[in-house]
Design a protein around this motif. Structure first.
Motif, PDB file in Angstrom:
ATOM      1  N   ARG A 258     -21.049  64.347  70.050  1.00  0.00           N
ATOM      2  CA  ARG A 258     -19.904  64.696  70.899  1.00  0.00           C
ATOM      3  C   ARG A 258     -20.269  64.597  72.366  1.00  0.00           C
ATOM      4  O   ARG A 258     -19.528  64.042  73.177  1.00  0.00           O
ATOM      5  N   ASP A 264     -15.743  60.436  67.429  1.00  0.00           N
ATOM      6  CA  ASP A 264     -15.374  60.150  66.041  1.00  0.00           C
ATOM      7  C   ASP A 264     -16.565  60.305  65.105  1.00  0.00           C
ATOM      8  O   ASP A 264     -16.424  60.788  63.972  1.00  0.00           O
ATOM      9  N   GLU A 265     -17.748  59.893  65.572  1.00  0.00           N
ATOM     10  CA  GLU A 265     -18.958  60.072  64.771  1.00  0.00           C
ATOM     11  C   GLU A 265     -19.259  61.555  64.601  1.00  0.00           C
ATOM     12  O   GLU A 265     -19.662  62.008  63.524  1.00  0.00           O
ATOM     13  N   LEU A 267     -17.048  63.998  64.604  1.00  0.00           N
ATOM     14  CA  LEU A 267     -16.075  64.529  63.643  1.00  0.00           C
ATOM     15  C   LEU A 267     -16.449  64.157  62.209  1.00  0.00           C
ATOM     16  O   LEU A 267     -16.292  64.958  61.280  1.00  0.00           O
ATOM     17  N   ARG A 268     -16.961  62.953  62.025  1.00  0.00           N
ATOM     18  CA  ARG A 268     -17.330  62.507  60.681  1.00  0.00           C
ATOM     19  C   ARG A 268     -18.404  63.401  60.075  1.00  0.00           C
ATOM     20  O   ARG A 268     -18.272  63.878  58.944  1.00  0.00           O
ATOM     21  N   CYS A 290     -14.301  68.869  69.416  1.00  0.00           N
ATOM     22  CA  CYS A 290     -14.126  67.412  69.323  1.00  0.00           C
ATOM     23  C   CYS A 290     -12.663  67.027  69.504  1.00  0.00           C
ATOM     24  O   CYS A 290     -12.349  66.090  70.241  1.00  0.00           O
ATOM     25  N   TYR A 291     -11.773  67.743  68.821  1.00  0.00           N
ATOM     26  CA  TYR A 291     -10.349  67.436  68.979  1.00  0.00           C
ATOM     27  C   TYR A 291      -9.898  67.685  70.419  1.00  0.00           C
ATOM     28  O   TYR A 291      -9.080  66.938  70.969  1.00  0.00           O
ATOM     29  N   LYS A 294     -10.964  64.720  72.474  1.00  0.00           N
ATOM     30  CA  LYS A 294     -10.069  63.577  72.237  1.00  0.00           C
ATOM     31  C   LYS A 294      -8.737  63.804  72.961  1.00  0.00           C
ATOM     32  O   LYS A 294      -8.164  62.870  73.546  1.00  0.00           O
TER      33      LYS A 294
END
Length: 483
Positions: A258, A264-265, A267-268, A290-291, A294
């Motif tokens: 992050r 995205d990585e 979050l994964r 993370c959200y 974004k």
């Protein structure tokens, strides 16, 4: 002897070195969240020191009043010590036996309590009454480190004691590196390399514990703190290969990704970990962050797009806001004492224009009675920002910026408060060269920073334009006396 124990209930017990005498206070932790973390460690960690986890879990069961489970966990601790220490000395049993004595005391089973006191005394006699034992210092340090952040400094001192006695022990080396790393993190992790003691300690811990994936992840994060992300990334990737099913490791890896902009990585890996431990407050918080990241990216990009795309983005942004709120709310549902999660949630309510919820969340966290100075500093700054930019109440914003600035801890939030107060004061003066409040506010900033002559000059100007203001008179008088 049991009658003696009954007649003088804690005289013998208080001499034992165990969780019941280490002042691990209920008010300093969230019991449910701590229990979940300990159970996760028992499920996912592979270590010969799981007996420490069982010991601390037994103490947690005592705090919950469940002595059946407390005894069951102590029995597990005893089994683990026996299994991993077949030819060693009995000193590893000292904390466990001390805990047994306390549990039986609380159950009014004084003969059993006395039996374990005597077991402890027998071990000390075999050790020729050696007062300092590395295993006790190490287990105490680990328990303090695990219990809550307020105890990190005490944990550091205990690890130092353990290392004085056993300087090459891999567990104590790793524990010491971890607690120093966490203490540095309290100040934003932004110390220069020359002052970051944890960097070399973590490197040594990795050398001593090549199979410990978590300490490799901490080293990667420390390198990232020092703007050496490229050096840190191989450690993260190696750690994930080494321990592909360790939730704690995924949390560290997600933080690394992050902060590297690989949201995205991040979050994964977080969602992978959440599948393993769905009730992790830390994971939900990290996913929320993370959200939020974004969302902030989309918000910035939408400002330069055409109207059609702006509408499309507004739907995506709305989803990001709701996802962020969901995970921050879930965090606090799982861990009601997570101070910084309250700040994050309140700020996100502000972004969603849910101002009443933001106000209530700030008020809730400010009402906590055991806040650390750093926590207060961050809360006051963020609440001041909320008042200034969302509620358009400059006077209230100033009050909270001032409260934050008066906390002497150095850090980014204190700098932001200083910048905010200077910005407001200079704007007032630009708009009206005779604005007494603007000069007084600037004087307050100088005074808080120890710049007395500059502060005196500002307060004299404030009094020139508001000569009967008692606050300005008092401040000026105090400053002149200090000179």
């Amino acid at each position: 002897m049991s009658e003696s124990l009954k007649g003088k209930p804690k005289q013998h017990l208080e001499q034992l070195k165990c969780h019941f005498t280490w002042k691990l206070l209920l008010k300093d932790t969230d019991l449910e969240e701590l229990e979940d973390r300990l159970c996760d460690q028992l499920t996912f960690y592979v270590t010969k020191n799981k007996y420490m986890v069982y010991n601390l879990l037994a103490y947690v069961m005592h705090l919950k009043g469940d002595y059946t489970k407390a005894i069951a966990n102590l029995q597990k601790a005893e089994e683990m010590i026996k299994e991993n220490n077949p030819d060693g000395t009995d000193q590893k049993y000292l904390v466990t036996y001390g805990n047994y004595a306390w549990v039986f005391y609380y159950l009014n089973q004084y003969e059993d309590a006395q039996k374990y006191i005597e077991k402890v005394e027998k071990i000390y006699k075999e050790l020729k009454d050696k007062p300092d034992i590395a295993d006790i210092y190490g287990e105490k340090a680990w328990s303090l480190l695990t219990f809550c952040g307020k105890y990190y400094e005490d944990a550091k001192q205990c690890f130092e004691k353990a290392l004085e006695l056993e300087p090459e022990d891999p567990e104590w080396i790793t524990g010491y590196a971890t607690v120093v790393y966490r203490l540095e993190g309290f100040y934003g992790g932004n110390c220069p390399a020359s002052e970051c003691k944890s960097l070399d300690l973590l490197k040594r811990a990795v050398e001593k514990n090549p199979n410990d994936a978590v300490v490799k992840a901490l080293l990667a994060l420390k390198l990232q703190d020092l703007d050496r992300t490229d050096e840190g990334r191989p450690y993260i990737e190696e750690a994930i290969k080494q321990a592909p099913n360790l939730p704690c490791l995924f949390r560290h890896a997600a933080k690394f990704y992050r902060r590297a902009g690989m949201v995205d990585e991040a979050l994964r890996v977080q969602k992978t970990a959440l599948g393993l431990i769905p009730n992790s407050a830390s994971l939900h918080h990290q996913i929320g962050l993370c959200y939020r990241q974004k969302y902030l990216i989309y918000k910035k990009q939408s400002e330069s797009r055409n109207s059609h795309n702006r509408y499309k983005d507004s739907e995506e942004v709305k989803d990001l806001i709701q996802n962020t709120l969901f995970h921050f709310e879930k965090t606090l549902e799982l861990k009601k004492t997570f101070i910084f999660a309250y700040i994050d949630l309140a700020n996100m309510y502000s972004e969603a224009k849910e101002y009443r919820k933001a106000e209530d969340t700030f008020r809730t966290v400010m009402a906590f009675t055991n806040l650390e100075e750093e926590e207060k500093q961050q809360i006051y700054y963020n609440y001041g920002y909320f008042k200034e930019y969302h509620m358009k109440s400059e006077a209230e914003a100033i009050d909270y910026y001032k409260k934050s600035l008066q906390i002497t801890l150095l850090g980014s939030k204190r700098e932001l408060c200083e910048e905010s107060l200077k910005r407001i004061s200079l704007r007032k003066i630009r708009n009206n060269i005779h604005d007494a409040e603007g000069f007084a506010l600037l004087g307050f900033v100088h005074k808080t920073n120890g710049e007395r002559n500059e502060a005196i000059d500002c307060y004299e100007k404030a009094l020139k334009y508001d000569p009967y203001n008692e606050e300005y008179v008092s401040e000026l008088s105090e400053l002149k006396m200090m000179i």
